[in-house]
Design an enzyme around this catalytic site. Sequence first.
Site, PDB file in Angstrom:
ATOM      1  N   GLY A   9       0.832  -1.213   0.000  1.00 23.48           N
ATOM      2  CA  GLY A   9       0.000   0.000   0.000  1.00 23.48           C
ATOM      3  C   GLY A   9       0.861   1.256   0.000  1.00 23.48           C
ATOM      4  O   GLY A   9       0.470   2.298   0.548  1.00 23.48           O
ATOM      5  N   ALA A  10       2.026   1.180  -0.658  1.00 22.36           N
ATOM      6  CA  ALA A  10       2.998   2.283  -0.577  1.00 22.36           C
ATOM      7  C   ALA A  10       2.594   3.511  -1.385  1.00 22.36           C
ATOM      8  O   ALA A  10       3.189   4.573  -1.213  1.00 22.36           O
ATOM      9  CB  ALA A  10       4.378   1.796  -1.025  1.00 22.36           C
ATOM     10  N   SER A  11       1.589   3.382  -2.241  1.00 27.08           N
ATOM     11  CA  SER A  11       1.148   4.565  -2.993  1.00 27.08           C
ATOM     12  C   SER A  11       0.160   5.406  -2.184  1.00 27.08           C
ATOM     13  O   SER A  11      -0.174   6.521  -2.565  1.00 27.08           O
ATOM     14  CB  SER A  11       0.487   4.138  -4.313  1.00 27.08           C
ATOM     15  N   VAL A  61      -2.281  -7.676  -3.137  1.00 27.33           N
ATOM     16  CA  VAL A  61      -1.941  -8.462  -1.940  1.00 27.33           C
ATOM     17  C   VAL A  61      -2.855  -9.673  -1.746  1.00 27.33           C
ATOM     18  O   VAL A  61      -2.474 -10.628  -1.081  1.00 27.33           O
ATOM     19  CB  VAL A  61      -1.950  -7.613  -0.637  1.00 27.33           C
ATOM     20  N   SER A 139      -6.495  -1.057  12.837  1.00 26.54           N
ATOM     21  CA  SER A 139      -7.265   0.184  12.956  1.00 26.54           C
ATOM     22  C   SER A 139      -7.886   0.214  14.350  1.00 26.54           C
ATOM     23  O   SER A 139      -8.154  -0.849  14.941  1.00 26.54           O
ATOM     24  CB  SER A 139      -8.385   0.199  11.922  1.00 26.54           C
ATOM     25  N   TYR A 152     -15.101  -4.140   7.507  1.00 22.59           N
ATOM     26  CA  TYR A 152     -13.793  -3.501   7.689  1.00 22.59           C
ATOM     27  C   TYR A 152     -13.299  -3.716   9.129  1.00 22.59           C
ATOM     28  O   TYR A 152     -12.175  -4.155   9.354  1.00 22.59           O
ATOM     29  CB  TYR A 152     -13.903  -2.005   7.381  1.00 22.59           C
ATOM     30  N   THR A 155     -12.234  -7.300   9.700  1.00 23.41           N
ATOM     31  CA  THR A 155     -10.935  -7.671   9.105  1.00 23.41           C
ATOM     32  C   THR A 155      -9.796  -7.107   9.948  1.00 23.41           C
ATOM     33  O   THR A 155      -8.762  -7.745  10.117  1.00 23.41           O
ATOM     34  CB  THR A 155     -10.776  -7.160   7.655  1.00 23.41           C
ATOM     35  N   ILE A 185      -6.958   9.236  10.462  1.00 23.27           N
ATOM     36  CA  ILE A 185      -5.747   9.809   9.873  1.00 23.27           C
ATOM     37  C   ILE A 185      -6.134  10.508   8.572  1.00 23.27           C
ATOM     38  O   ILE A 185      -6.941   9.975   7.796  1.00 23.27           O
ATOM     39  CB  ILE A 185      -4.688   8.700   9.594  1.00 23.27           C
TER      40      ILE A 185
HETATM   41  P1  NAD Z   1      -5.070   4.887   1.192  1.00 21.92           P
HETATM   42  O1  NAD Z   1      -6.379   4.609   0.547  1.00 21.92           O
HETATM   43  O2  NAD Z   1      -4.455   6.246   1.050  1.00 21.92           O
HETATM   44  O3  NAD Z   1      -3.997   3.794   0.743  1.00 21.92           O
HETATM   45  C1  NAD Z   1      -4.308   2.434   0.630  1.00 21.92           C
HETATM   46  C2  NAD Z   1      -3.181   1.716  -0.081  1.00 21.92           C
HETATM   47  O4  NAD Z   1      -3.537   0.333  -0.190  1.00 21.92           O
HETATM   48  C3  NAD Z   1      -2.931   2.219  -1.505  1.00 21.92           C
HETATM   49  O5  NAD Z   1      -1.527   2.278  -1.731  1.00 21.92           O
HETATM   50  C4  NAD Z   1      -3.515   1.115  -2.396  1.00 21.92           C
HETATM   51  O6  NAD Z   1      -2.805   0.959  -3.621  1.00 21.92           O
HETATM   52  C5  NAD Z   1      -3.273  -0.105  -1.513  1.00 21.92           C
HETATM   53  N1  NAD Z   1      -4.140  -1.211  -1.897  1.00 21.92           N
HETATM   54  C6  NAD Z   1      -5.509  -1.226  -1.984  1.00 21.92           C
HETATM   55  N2  NAD Z   1      -5.921  -2.428  -2.424  1.00 21.92           N
HETATM   56  C7  NAD Z   1      -4.794  -3.181  -2.613  1.00 21.92           C
HETATM   57  C8  NAD Z   1      -4.563  -4.500  -3.069  1.00 21.92           C
HETATM   58  N3  NAD Z   1      -5.564  -5.313  -3.418  1.00 21.92           N
HETATM   59  N4  NAD Z   1      -3.278  -4.926  -3.163  1.00 21.92           N
HETATM   60  C9  NAD Z   1      -2.258  -4.129  -2.820  1.00 21.92           C
HETATM   61  N5  NAD Z   1      -2.410  -2.866  -2.376  1.00 21.92           N
HETATM   62  C10 NAD Z   1      -3.677  -2.413  -2.283  1.00 21.92           C
HETATM   63  O7  NAD Z   1      -5.300   4.537   2.728  1.00 21.92           O
HETATM   64  P2  NAD Z   1      -4.457   4.880   4.039  1.00 21.92           P
HETATM   65  O8  NAD Z   1      -5.275   5.792   4.851  1.00 21.92           O
HETATM   66  O9  NAD Z   1      -3.063   5.237   3.704  1.00 21.92           O
HETATM   67  O10 NAD Z   1      -4.516   3.448   4.765  1.00 21.92           O
HETATM   68  C11 NAD Z   1      -3.403   2.599   4.934  1.00 21.92           C
HETATM   69  C12 NAD Z   1      -3.755   1.543   5.982  1.00 21.92           C
HETATM   70  O11 NAD Z   1      -4.075   2.183   7.212  1.00 21.92           O
HETATM   71  C13 NAD Z   1      -4.976   0.695   5.610  1.00 21.92           C
HETATM   72  O12 NAD Z   1      -4.749  -0.632   5.980  1.00 21.92           O
HETATM   73  C14 NAD Z   1      -6.079   1.288   6.458  1.00 21.92           C
HETATM   74  O13 NAD Z   1      -7.093   0.377   6.721  1.00 21.92           O
HETATM   75  C15 NAD Z   1      -5.304   1.701   7.686  1.00 21.92           C
HETATM   76  N6  NAD Z   1      -5.991   2.735   8.479  1.00 21.92           N
HETATM   77  C16 NAD Z   1      -6.247   3.971   7.960  1.00 21.92           C
HETATM   78  C17 NAD Z   1      -6.899   4.919   8.731  1.00 21.92           C
HETATM   79  C18 NAD Z   1      -7.236   6.289   8.213  1.00 21.92           C
HETATM   80  O14 NAD Z   1      -7.972   7.027   8.904  1.00 21.92           O
HETATM   81  N7  NAD Z   1      -6.735   6.714   7.060  1.00 21.92           N
HETATM   82  C19 NAD Z   1      -7.284   4.589  10.038  1.00 21.92           C
HETATM   83  C20 NAD Z   1      -7.004   3.338  10.545  1.00 21.92           C
HETATM   84  C21 NAD Z   1      -6.337   2.407   9.749  1.00 21.92           C
END
Ligand code: NAD
Length: 243
Positions: A9-11, A61, A139, A152, A155, A185
């Site tokens: 999820g590096a993008s 993934v 989360s 969600y 999971t 976040i």
């Molecule tokens: P984001 O949507 O900015 O990034 C998600 C990343 O996951 C993207 O790089 C996307 O390419 C990748 N991704 C999605 N489906 C994929 C797949 N099938 N295979 C590989 N990569 C895949 O979200 P974020 O806010 O940066 O979230 C990152 C992590 O943090 C997630 O697991 C999310 O559940 C968790 N999280 C986020 C928050 C929040 O408030 N933003 C809160 C709690 C937890």
Amino acid sequence: MKKCALITGASGGIGSEIALRLANDGFCIAACYYSDEKGILELEEKLRHTGAEYKVYKADVSDHEQIKDVFTDAAEVFGGVSVLVNNAGIAQQKLFTDITPEEFDRITAVNFKGVYNCCHCAVPFMVSRKSGKIINISSMWGIYGASCETVYSATKAAVIGLTKALARELAPSNIQVNCVAPGAIDTKMNGNLSNEDKAAFAQEIPMGRFGTAKEIAGVVAFLASEDSNYVTAQVITADGGLT
Ligand code: NAD
């Protein structure tokens, strides 16, 4: 040889900051993403400035074969993955009764099976080295439960269960497995919220604001570092005091 950190999820918002922080901390970076070409190009540009060795991989993934190929290549390029950050994830806001079986399958495949797939490919190398760190991004909703985010939340709870069990199984091999549970976040994942919704939600957070992706990357950096060598099977919540 420098150690390699693989971040899924590096993008995305949090994944990009984790990749950058670990590059600045001296790791070679295997940056995995699935969507958001713009996001990964921006990350590459920033990684170039750090001077760190890095390679970008596009893979889903949820697909074990694709992930196996990524780890095989990372073994050739970097000599193996020492730190795995399972960060890729998708979210969905819907009433429980509106979630289709197909949506259930997809969200569990990415958020939970994706963690299994990456760990499954990472662990043999770590065991052979008797060293390694696995950091799973859960989360606060995996602990607390979010209305209209049932699958969600489930999971993310499953990721916590996997973390605790795997940590105990791998402890004798000197591999630490931990979890970070972010709160709200400021990333694209919350892009569906209006400014008014965000402001109202922020008022419920004791610190009065959303967290930043950088603040989550800081927690991950600690868990990836030798400073956390005696920390395993833990969930570190970073949510401004909300839960
Ligand atoms: P984001 O949507 O900015 O990034 C998600 C990343 O996951 C993207 O790089 C996307 O390419 C990748 N991704 C999605 N489906 C994929 C797949 N099938 N295979 C590989 N990569 C895949 O979200 P974020 O806010 O940066 O979230 C990152 C992590 O943090 C997630 O697991 C999310 O559940 C968790 N999280 C986020 C928050 C929040 O408030 N933003 C809160 C709690 C937890």
